[in-house]
Scaffold this motif. Structure first.
Motif, PDB file in Angstrom:
ATOM      1  N   MET A   1       0.833  -1.187   0.000  1.00 25.01           N
ATOM      2  CA  MET A   1       0.000   0.000   0.000  1.00 25.01           C
ATOM      3  C   MET A   1       0.872   1.241   0.000  1.00 25.01           C
ATOM      4  N   GLY A   2       0.426   2.242  -0.749  1.00 24.95           N
ATOM      5  CA  GLY A   2       1.069   3.540  -0.718  1.00 24.95           C
ATOM      6  C   GLY A   2       0.347   4.452   0.255  1.00 24.95           C
ATOM      7  N   ARG A   3       0.767   5.693   0.302  1.00 24.23           N
ATOM      8  CA  ARG A   3       0.166   6.651   1.236  1.00 24.23           C
ATOM      9  C   ARG A   3      -1.347   6.771   1.046  1.00 24.23           C
ATOM     10  N   LYS A   4      -1.793   6.821  -0.211  1.00 27.61           N
ATOM     11  CA  LYS A   4      -3.229   7.005  -0.459  1.00 27.61           C
ATOM     12  C   LYS A   4      -4.042   5.809   0.018  1.00 27.61           C
ATOM     13  N   GLU A   5      -3.534   4.605  -0.196  1.00 22.91           N
ATOM     14  CA  GLU A   5      -4.266   3.414   0.248  1.00 22.91           C
ATOM     15  C   GLU A   5      -4.308   3.330   1.772  1.00 22.91           C
ATOM     16  N   ILE A   6      -3.189   3.674   2.420  1.00 27.45           N
ATOM     17  CA  ILE A   6      -3.152   3.671   3.884  1.00 27.45           C
ATOM     18  C   ILE A   6      -4.144   4.698   4.418  1.00 27.45           C
ATOM     19  N   ALA A   7      -4.127   5.884   3.838  1.00 28.62           N
ATOM     20  CA  ALA A   7      -5.062   6.934   4.257  1.00 28.62           C
ATOM     21  C   ALA A   7      -6.502   6.468   4.086  1.00 28.62           C
ATOM     22  N   HIS A   8      -6.772   5.774   2.987  1.00 26.20           N
ATOM     23  CA  HIS A   8      -8.124   5.300   2.701  1.00 26.20           C
ATOM     24  C   HIS A   8      -8.594   4.285   3.745  1.00 26.20           C
ATOM     25  N   VAL A   9      -7.757   3.314   4.084  1.00 27.81           N
ATOM     26  CA  VAL A   9      -8.203   2.275   5.019  1.00 27.81           C
ATOM     27  C   VAL A   9      -8.223   2.747   6.468  1.00 27.81           C
ATOM     28  N   TYR A  10      -7.507   3.838   6.766  1.00 29.36           N
ATOM     29  CA  TYR A  10      -7.521   4.372   8.128  1.00 29.36           C
ATOM     30  C   TYR A  10      -8.306   5.677   8.243  1.00 29.36           C
ATOM     31  N   ASN A  11      -8.924   6.097   7.141  1.00 25.28           N
ATOM     32  CA  ASN A  11      -9.774   7.290   7.160  1.00 25.28           C
ATOM     33  C   ASN A  11      -9.013   8.529   7.642  1.00 25.28           C
ATOM     34  N   ILE A  12      -7.831   8.739   7.074  1.00 23.24           N
ATOM     35  CA  ILE A  12      -7.013   9.901   7.417  1.00 23.24           C
ATOM     36  C   ILE A  12      -6.594  10.593   6.115  1.00 23.24           C
ATOM     37  N   ALA A  13      -6.022  11.761   6.231  1.00 23.92           N
ATOM     38  CA  ALA A  13      -5.500  12.464   5.053  1.00 23.92           C
ATOM     39  C   ALA A  13      -4.216  11.770   4.599  1.00 23.92           C
ATOM     40  N   PRO A  14      -3.993  11.657   3.284  1.00 17.89           N
ATOM     41  CA  PRO A  14      -2.749  11.037   2.808  1.00 17.89           C
ATOM     42  C   PRO A  14      -1.485  11.699   3.366  1.00 17.89           C
ATOM     43  N   THR A  15      -1.557  12.999   3.606  1.00 15.00           N
ATOM     44  CA  THR A  15      -0.387  13.688   4.154  1.00 15.00           C
ATOM     45  C   THR A  15      -0.091  13.276   5.595  1.00 15.00           C
TER      46      THR A  15
END
Length: 193
Positions: A1-15
């Motif tokens: 997973m990249g930043r965007k996928e991690i952000a998506h599954v944890y409901n956070i901003a990619p940054t």
């Protein structure tokens, strides 16, 4: 997973991944593979970051995780980068064939199917298993010879392939490109991939 996928599954901003999780030690670049200058972490490692359900903090959205896993055709959840196959992006593909990265990018849109379709699309980047690129190398080389619009022969470079396979690749894309203030201060962050 990249930043965007991690952000998506944890409901956070990619940054939040690079601005909070990395500095706090929740994630480390040493645990990621670096492909075309971007970090990608093994899915099992990312899943294991979840805190117990119902608590505060890192809550994993299992439905979103399942959607990503289905899209990727994931059958396992590797926990370390050593468990991942060799993955390449546009910068590495360009080095494998000895061409400019712009030509590699244009080849993904080629009507002749110059490059095989990407195995994955993660964090906005096309990614291939190195084996996929090698399986289509003969076709890629032939199409480049026949191209009228974008001449320039693509030749498989065995030394680059060997470096990628053995984890010794240190060419373009092997380091994370810093963004924002960090980029102005010093450029790229060296990371073993």
């Amino acid at each position: 997973m990249g930043r965007k996928e991690i952000a998506h599954v944890y409901n956070i901003a990619p940054t939040a991944v690079s601005d909070r999780w990395i500095p706090r030690g929740t994630l480390s670049y040493e645990d990621a593979v670096i492909v075309s200058g971007k970090p990608f972490w093994p899915g099992g490692l990312v899943v294991d970051l979840a805190l117990p359900a119902g608590g505060r903090g890192r809550q994993l959205d299992v439905g979103r995780l399942e959607t990503i896993e289905q899209a990727q055709g994931a059958g396992v959840r590797p926990k370390s980068k050593g468990e991942l196959p060799c993955v390449v992006g546009l910068q590495e593909v360009a080095e494998v064939f000895g061409v400019d990265p712009v030509k590699a990018s244009q080849a993904t849109k080629s009507a002749q199917g110059m490059l095989p379709p990407a195995d994955y699309e993660l964090s906005g980047s096309p990614l291939w298993l190195l084996e996929t690129i090698l399986a289509g190398a003969e076709h890629t080389e032939q199409v480049s010879k026949d191209a009228k619009r974008n001449p320039g022969e693509w030749k498989l470079r065995a030394e680059v392939v060997e470096d990628l396979k053995t984890g010794r690749y240190a060419g373009p894309g092997s380091m994370i490109k810093e963004r924002g203030k960090k980029a102005a201060e010093g450029g790229a962050a060296p990371v073993d991939s």
